[in-house]
Design a protein around this motif. Structure first.
Motif, PDB file in Angstrom:
ATOM      1  N   CYS A   1       0.830  -1.207   0.000  1.00  0.00           N
ATOM      2  CA  CYS A   1       0.000   0.000   0.000  1.00  0.00           C
ATOM      3  C   CYS A   1       0.863   1.255   0.000  1.00  0.00           C
ATOM      4  O   CYS A   1       2.073   1.186   0.230  1.00  0.00           O
ATOM      5  CB  CYS A   1      -0.914   0.001   1.223  1.00  0.00           C
ATOM      6  SG  CYS A   1      -2.018  -1.426   1.289  1.00  0.00           S
ATOM      7  N   ASN A   2       0.241   2.378  -0.238  1.00  0.00           N
ATOM      8  CA  ASN A   2       0.917   3.662  -0.305  1.00  0.00           C
ATOM      9  C   ASN A   2       1.702   3.993   0.964  1.00  0.00           C
ATOM     10  O   ASN A   2       2.739   4.635   0.901  1.00  0.00           O
ATOM     11  CB  ASN A   2      -0.112   4.764  -0.589  1.00  0.00           C
ATOM     12  CG  ASN A   2       0.534   6.095  -0.870  1.00  0.00           C
ATOM     13  OD1 ASN A   2       1.555   6.166  -1.534  1.00  0.00           O
ATOM     14  ND2 ASN A   2      -0.060   7.150  -0.362  1.00  0.00           N
ATOM     15  N   ASP A   3       1.212   3.534   2.113  1.00  0.00           N
ATOM     16  CA  ASP A   3       1.914   3.795   3.375  1.00  0.00           C
ATOM     17  C   ASP A   3       2.960   2.727   3.692  1.00  0.00           C
ATOM     18  O   ASP A   3       3.453   2.636   4.797  1.00  0.00           O
ATOM     19  CB  ASP A   3       0.914   3.924   4.533  1.00  0.00           C
ATOM     20  CG  ASP A   3       0.145   2.639   4.786  1.00  0.00           C
ATOM     21  OD1 ASP A   3       0.334   1.648   4.049  1.00  0.00           O
ATOM     22  OD2 ASP A   3      -0.663   2.624   5.739  1.00  0.00           O
ATOM     23  N   ASP A   4       3.282   1.883   2.707  1.00  0.00           N
ATOM     24  CA  ASP A   4       4.274   0.804   2.788  1.00  0.00           C
ATOM     25  C   ASP A   4       3.791  -0.375   3.634  1.00  0.00           C
ATOM     26  O   ASP A   4       4.566  -1.263   3.959  1.00  0.00           O
ATOM     27  CB  ASP A   4       5.626   1.313   3.285  1.00  0.00           C
ATOM     28  CG  ASP A   4       6.767   0.418   2.811  1.00  0.00           C
ATOM     29  OD1 ASP A   4       6.693  -0.082   1.670  1.00  0.00           O
ATOM     30  OD2 ASP A   4       7.707   0.191   3.590  1.00  0.00           O
ATOM     31  N   SER A   5       2.519  -0.404   3.997  1.00  0.00           N
ATOM     32  CA  SER A   5       1.983  -1.573   4.694  1.00  0.00           C
ATOM     33  C   SER A   5       1.678  -2.656   3.663  1.00  0.00           C
ATOM     34  O   SER A   5       1.651  -2.398   2.446  1.00  0.00           O
ATOM     35  CB  SER A   5       0.717  -1.193   5.466  1.00  0.00           C
ATOM     36  OG  SER A   5      -0.301  -0.772   4.592  1.00  0.00           O
ATOM     37  N   LEU A   6       1.467  -3.874   4.145  1.00  0.00           N
ATOM     38  CA  LEU A   6       1.199  -5.012   3.268  1.00  0.00           C
ATOM     39  C   LEU A   6      -0.203  -5.545   3.537  1.00  0.00           C
ATOM     40  O   LEU A   6      -0.616  -5.671   4.686  1.00  0.00           O
ATOM     41  CB  LEU A   6       2.230  -6.115   3.508  1.00  0.00           C
ATOM     42  CG  LEU A   6       3.677  -5.728   3.255  1.00  0.00           C
ATOM     43  CD1 LEU A   6       4.604  -6.838   3.726  1.00  0.00           C
ATOM     44  CD2 LEU A   6       3.912  -5.410   1.787  1.00  0.00           C
TER      45      LEU A   6
ATOM     46  N   GLU B   1       0.099  -1.807  -4.973  1.00  0.00           N
ATOM     47  CA  GLU B   1       0.914  -2.487  -5.987  1.00  0.00           C
ATOM     48  C   GLU B   1       0.956  -3.969  -5.653  1.00  0.00           C
ATOM     49  O   GLU B   1       1.233  -4.350  -4.508  1.00  0.00           O
ATOM     50  CB  GLU B   1       2.331  -1.906  -5.959  1.00  0.00           C
ATOM     51  CG  GLU B   1       3.318  -2.637  -6.826  1.00  0.00           C
ATOM     52  CD  GLU B   1       4.749  -2.194  -6.574  1.00  0.00           C
ATOM     53  OE1 GLU B   1       5.616  -2.635  -7.345  1.00  0.00           O
ATOM     54  OE2 GLU B   1       5.014  -1.437  -5.622  1.00  0.00           O
ATOM     55  N   LEU B   2       0.690  -4.811  -6.633  1.00  0.00           N
ATOM     56  CA  LEU B   2       0.800  -6.250  -6.450  1.00  0.00           C
ATOM     57  C   LEU B   2       2.283  -6.605  -6.367  1.00  0.00           C
ATOM     58  O   LEU B   2       3.044  -6.324  -7.287  1.00  0.00           O
ATOM     59  CB  LEU B   2       0.152  -6.995  -7.617  1.00  0.00           C
ATOM     60  CG  LEU B   2       0.242  -8.519  -7.583  1.00  0.00           C
ATOM     61  CD1 LEU B   2      -0.564  -9.072  -6.401  1.00  0.00           C
ATOM     62  CD2 LEU B   2      -0.259  -9.109  -8.890  1.00  0.00           C
TER      63      LEU B   2
ATOM     64  N   GLU C   1      -6.414 -10.561 -11.600  1.00  0.00           N
ATOM     65  CA  GLU C   1      -6.395  -9.295 -12.341  1.00  0.00           C
ATOM     66  C   GLU C   1      -7.579  -8.404 -11.940  1.00  0.00           C
ATOM     67  O   GLU C   1      -7.416  -7.211 -11.659  1.00  0.00           O
ATOM     68  CB  GLU C   1      -6.424  -9.560 -13.843  1.00  0.00           C
ATOM     69  CG  GLU C   1      -6.264  -8.316 -14.682  1.00  0.00           C
ATOM     70  CD  GLU C   1      -6.227  -8.620 -16.174  1.00  0.00           C
ATOM     71  OE1 GLU C   1      -6.633  -7.742 -16.944  1.00  0.00           O
ATOM     72  OE2 GLU C   1      -5.798  -9.727 -16.555  1.00  0.00           O
ATOM     73  N   LYS C   2      -8.761  -8.997 -11.884  1.00  0.00           N
ATOM     74  CA  LYS C   2      -9.967  -8.240 -11.523  1.00  0.00           C
ATOM     75  C   LYS C   2      -9.889  -7.726 -10.080  1.00  0.00           C
ATOM     76  O   LYS C   2     -10.273  -6.589  -9.796  1.00  0.00           O
ATOM     77  CB  LYS C   2     -11.192  -9.139 -11.697  1.00  0.00           C
ATOM     78  CG  LYS C   2     -12.502  -8.464 -11.407  1.00  0.00           C
ATOM     79  CD  LYS C   2     -13.667  -9.424 -11.646  1.00  0.00           C
ATOM     80  CE  LYS C   2     -14.983  -8.790 -11.280  1.00  0.00           C
ATOM     81  NZ  LYS C   2     -16.098  -9.747 -11.450  1.00  0.00           N
ATOM     82  N   ARG C   3      -9.369  -8.572  -9.179  1.00  0.00           N
ATOM     83  CA  ARG C   3      -9.303  -8.187  -7.770  1.00  0.00           C
ATOM     84  C   ARG C   3      -8.306  -7.058  -7.543  1.00  0.00           C
ATOM     85  O   ARG C   3      -8.579  -6.108  -6.797  1.00  0.00           O
ATOM     86  CB  ARG C   3      -8.933  -9.401  -6.919  1.00  0.00           C
ATOM     87  CG  ARG C   3      -9.005  -9.157  -5.442  1.00  0.00           C
ATOM     88  CD  ARG C   3     -10.428  -8.892  -5.005  1.00  0.00           C
ATOM     89  NE  ARG C   3     -10.483  -8.763  -3.555  1.00  0.00           N
ATOM     90  CZ  ARG C   3     -11.286  -7.942  -2.909  1.00  0.00           C
ATOM     91  NH1 ARG C   3     -12.153  -7.194  -3.556  1.00  0.00           N
ATOM     92  NH2 ARG C   3     -11.271  -7.872  -1.608  1.00  0.00           N
ATOM     93  N   VAL C   4      -7.143  -7.138  -8.170  1.00  0.00           N
ATOM     94  CA  VAL C   4      -6.145  -6.070  -8.021  1.00  0.00           C
ATOM     95  C   VAL C   4      -6.689  -4.770  -8.602  1.00  0.00           C
ATOM     96  O   VAL C   4      -6.516  -3.695  -8.016  1.00  0.00           O
ATOM     97  CB  VAL C   4      -4.800  -6.465  -8.675  1.00  0.00           C
ATOM     98  CG1 VAL C   4      -3.838  -5.292  -8.689  1.00  0.00           C
ATOM     99  CG2 VAL C   4      -4.186  -7.652  -7.940  1.00  0.00           C
TER     100      VAL C   4
END
Length: 79
Positions: free
Chosen positions: A9-14, A45-46, A23-26
């Motif tokens: 995630c944007n805050d570097d969490s996972l 980001e995956l 593909e649809k879920r991401v």
């Protein structure tokens, strides 16, 4: 196929989840229509995924990954 995946995630969490359409879920996560957790931490980001034949295996693996410490998840992603 079923997938277990990790998003950064944007805050570097996972974030770890499972799906039968990666593909649809991401894409849903990226559009703010995924989980409540990722919606507040866009963009995502995956960074990792695994494939499984059935839903039960994928869900077990998702649970196992969620029990890992952050450091262990990062090692998994690096492999």
């Amino acid at each position: 196929m079923n997938y277990v995946y990790i998003l950064r995630c944007n805050d570097d969490s996972l974030y770890t989840g499972w799906t039968n359409n990666l593909e649809k879920r991401v894409k849903a996560h990226s559009n703010g229509k995924g989980a409540k957790y990722t919606k507040a931490r866009l963009p995502v980001e995956l960074v990792y995924f695994e494939e499984y034949e059935n839903k039960v295996e994928a869900m077990r693996r998702e649970y196992a990954i969620k029990q890992l410490k952050r450091k262990e998840k990062l090692m998994l992603i690096k492999k």
